[in-house]
Scaffold this active site. Sequence first.
Site, PDB file in Angstrom:
ATOM      1  N   ASP A 148       5.291 -88.212 -11.067  1.00 44.12           N
ATOM      2  CA  ASP A 148       4.745 -86.895 -11.361  1.00 44.12           C
ATOM      3  C   ASP A 148       4.852 -86.053 -10.092  1.00 44.12           C
ATOM      4  O   ASP A 148       5.033 -86.578  -8.998  1.00 44.12           O
ATOM      5  CB  ASP A 148       3.280 -87.063 -11.788  1.00 44.12           C
ATOM      6  CG  ASP A 148       2.670 -85.754 -12.281  1.00 44.12           C
ATOM      7  OD1 ASP A 148       3.421 -84.931 -12.839  1.00 44.12           O
ATOM      8  OD2 ASP A 148       1.462 -85.562 -12.087  1.00 44.12           O
ATOM      9  N   ASP A 179      -0.291 -88.627 -17.734  1.00 39.42           N
ATOM     10  CA  ASP A 179       0.604 -89.689 -17.278  1.00 39.42           C
ATOM     11  C   ASP A 179       0.267 -91.040 -17.890  1.00 39.42           C
ATOM     12  O   ASP A 179       1.067 -91.967 -17.833  1.00 39.42           O
ATOM     13  CB  ASP A 179       0.528 -89.829 -15.750  1.00 39.42           C
ATOM     14  CG  ASP A 179       0.960 -88.563 -15.029  1.00 39.42           C
ATOM     15  OD1 ASP A 179       2.004 -88.015 -15.392  1.00 39.42           O
ATOM     16  OD2 ASP A 179       0.235 -88.119 -14.116  1.00 39.42           O
TER      17      ASP A 179
END
Length: 1162
Positions: free
Chosen positions: A439, A780
């Site tokens: 990320d 996530d």
Amino acid sequence: MEHSNPSSEKVAFSQGVLSLDDLEAAGTRTVAFNPQEPGEIYEEKVHHGHLRPRGVEMKREMTKEDKELAAAGYEHLEEQKTKVKADGSDGLDKVDIIEHTFGFDALRKELDTQIDTKDPSCSFGITAEEATTRLARDGPNVLTPPKKKSALRKYFDCLVTMFNILLIIAGILEYVLLGIDFKDSFANTYLGGILIAVAFLNAFIEFYQLQKSEAILASFLAMIPPSCRVVRDATLTSIPAADLVKGDVVLVRVGDKTPADLILFASTDLKVDNSSLTGESEPQERCAKPDGVNVRPVEAENLLFNSTLVVNGEGWGVVVRTGDHTLIGQIAALTGGESGNESPLSKEIGRFVMMVSAIAIVFAIVFFVVGITTAYKGKATQTVTFAVSILVAFVPEGLPSVVTLLLSIAAKRMAAQNVLVKDLQGVETLGSLTLLATDKTGTLTRNQMTVTNIWSGQKMYSAFQSNNDSSDTESFAIDAPGMRETVDIAALNSRVKFDKTDVPFDQRAILGDATETGLIRFAGRYLQDFDEHQKKHPKVFEIPFNSTNKWALVILDKEHSDGVLTSYIKGAPERVLAKCTTYLEDGKALPITDDFRKAYDDAYNYMASRGHRVIACAQRLLPTPEFDRSTPFSKNDGAYPSTEYCFVSLTSLEDPPKHGVREAIGTLRLAGIKVMMVTGDHPKTAEAIARKINLILGDTRETLALKTNRPLEEIYEDEVDAVVVHGDDIDGLQGWQWDQIFAKQEIVFARTSPQHKLEIVKRAQALGHIVGVTGDGVNDSPALKKADLGIAMNISGSDVSKEAANMILLDDNFASTVKGVAEGRQIFVNLKRSIQYTISHSTPEVIPQLLYVVVPIPLPLSAILILVIDLGFELFVALSFAWDQPETKDGLMRMTPRKPVNQHSISTLKKKALRRTKTILRDPETNQVIPPSRYSVWKTRMAAPFTRDFWEDRLEQTDDETLVDNKLLSYAYLEAGLIEVLGALVAYFVVFWKSGFSPSDLRTAQQAGLYFTKSSPDFVNGRGQIIHASKQVDALAQAQSIVYLSVFIIQCFNVFAVKAKFSFPFGKSIIGNYYNFAGIIAGACLGMFVIYTPPLHVVFGGTQHLSPLYWLIPVAFGCLLLVWASIRVLLMRKSVENARVKDIKGLMMFPTMRTMSMRSKH
């Protein structure tokens, strides 16, 4: 602060992969500038007016076979997607939250609560009794943790491994023999007990380590904020967040984590950080909506989500969802639905255990048959004991304990480096990664805005140390023209608050959004007394920033030559410039001209090309008598100065990469790991960050088209190594397009949703990648769970992401992953060395047993001594490999992953998948897969070894390095093993020779079956010497003892021989592990104790009469082993060099701090 800039929603970067069918007219995203509002960037889709050539992507026509092969391996994913759509579960769009559509009256009625929308502090809420009732009905406000196995079940799982089962069966068999023939089998009482005890001990060690790591982890996983402010019975109190119920009235302020899903009924400048949910780093405004809003829950302005952070203002809300029913709880259901994969290490250990077990069982049966027909002549009980000794020789009993302890030691070492491992085998998984999907916000970047450049008076200034600005960029100086005005606007046109005001400025925590915080931090560095400066110039009038105006205005009591009031404005550059008629240059206000506008556009592009947030600052010195301290200003009727401003500056801010990220990514790429960014942020921002941190070095199709002045549709995919993929395209990608994306060296996925991230991980795994995912947000967590290794952040990470991950970075330092990869690779090497060392003694244990029944000769090594080898000194030494250091400084981190994913491996995988696909039965009407019957599955498996495909798959050459490969087996069984056999047998025959037995005498004596016991008759050797029974027994004891000691002594040399891969088995890196010597000394003490202690001779059969001079024989063979290891290094040097990762052109391995403001040159 929101405005049109490269981080805004409006900007898009053109993508190299389109989700259009081949027959559709191709269109590409481009960045365009709005002619009505100069400087504003927006997205437009350009249609080229012709069919896009198919050859652009593939550079050739795809045949039906090509398409089938490209799609192979993805079918199970497509079926899952179809099933998901059929079930109607579509991620965030389908969450069960509707209360944001209710008006205030409907909300009161639905939740049966009392709220005061005019004066929220006077709300009654619900009664304490009602809260207790609702808590009993709905349950506590906590996320349900995953179900866990009981301690007994965990221990049982550790016990029922193949090695342990074999040991238990062998042990029980010895006790069965005891019942059949007590007298002859009594000696094996110890053997049976030891075998069973070893199995239970192995299981206990593994169980203990698992329990210990889980206990450490428990302290880090807080599922929900600990307390919150709630109104009950018209009283504001603080209660545990777990006790919240629907209908509770909650007050949230700056710095709070929202304790449940709330509908706002009152707020003041409230902004929340939804980055952990949506990936957006920009705080979102939230406010009350009396009539509700009819939009998706994630877009509702009146809805606050559980675990999101309040970064500005305060708000009053009513709880509408708690626990698993909140948005975060429903997304967590995605996580719960994805089962984690078995680690690569556990798969390989499982295969090795099955292989060794199968070999051991086969050899035990063969030796039983041979023994009962030759040496033992029908004596079943003795033959079974002999077969058990063969089984024991082949099975490395100590291996499970060694593996668990090795991983546990490595996990402790990583914990010292702030890396917490939840699953012990995750340590090694990190070392075997081939692809790391990370990320951006909060993982690669700090989620902190920093001022980088200021453009004022048609000059560019650098506000941050940078080596990448153009030559005419000057360093920031407070005395330079326009700089003091810029600092004043940043400091005085602000609404941030501090946690404390009684500490120095640089020690304060700033409570506000990232943009405001960045500006205040910048201004505070150049003001002697920040608080005094604000008090000196109090606000007279203020219009806060909002997403409609895209600017913030403040009028201050600040004197100047023409009056006493000064107006400052800052915001979106195009909006601020529209209010200006002059610009500041060298302290003078000059009229805005076309030349100025061109310079402004160039400066704006200069900043925007870096993906920075750009804001403009302007001022108006309000003249008297038109404006004085008594002048009334009003926002509603426009009674405030909104035009005739003087443009002061453009200021760019960057969310900088974390320190060490650039070097970390460079190191990972040099280790052969493909690093890609998967972010919810904007493509242009993502690409700009990627270019600063070694993630993108080359051209995308778009940048190459700009460089070469060629149309985008004429740029072939094989001309570029980088791609930026927009999330909107992901759902429409076909199999060959996924292959094309993952074939790139540099990949960025932008504007992705949680489902997209999960899809990307699945697609990568389908190609054979061992995937690691790093992330800190709830968005996530599904990908973290599905990945082979999920890595979460501890400080910034959401609770759900930490629950889903296998590994947690305690200090949120992405660079810790490099340490983890190095540690993971080293632990694999250490495990391999340990196994290589451990199974090397199988040959010197089995070959003498073979000679015992085939030649025959007296038994060189008893079953009990074999156990002492396996569980005695071997265990000490094998464990010492855990502390081995890398053989060379960067050797491991310049080698390709042990299971590299390349064109050959992907092609092999797809061919296998295609074969499977063609054997799948489908319903002709629904096209649904018809699962095969158990009989057909069994029949297929039985027939497989008789098919060509089976042997082609088994014998196909790969680049994979497995834990136990042919090289290891060759070394252990044939090379080192044979040297050890020769050393042991030479010592064996020399000892017997000195006792009067030649090899032929031994054969004669053993064939007779009468000798080497206390009641044996005298033996006459070939030289006519008479050897009495006592001397026969002592000779056998000495011979068995020297065989045992020979295996031990040569294995001591083998400790260093197994380490030789890059360099010879000498030098500091090889002999630098002092634990090896500690293990050798411990093993030597045990060996001496077993052989030379008379009371133990009853059990082990040693003798105190063995001369230490005989030790020199295995020492000589140990030196021979080191010579062979050195020759082996020379023979393997070329293959080792070929496995090194080649240098990557353009990698920047200097600190990230120096190049935060690097401009994209594309």
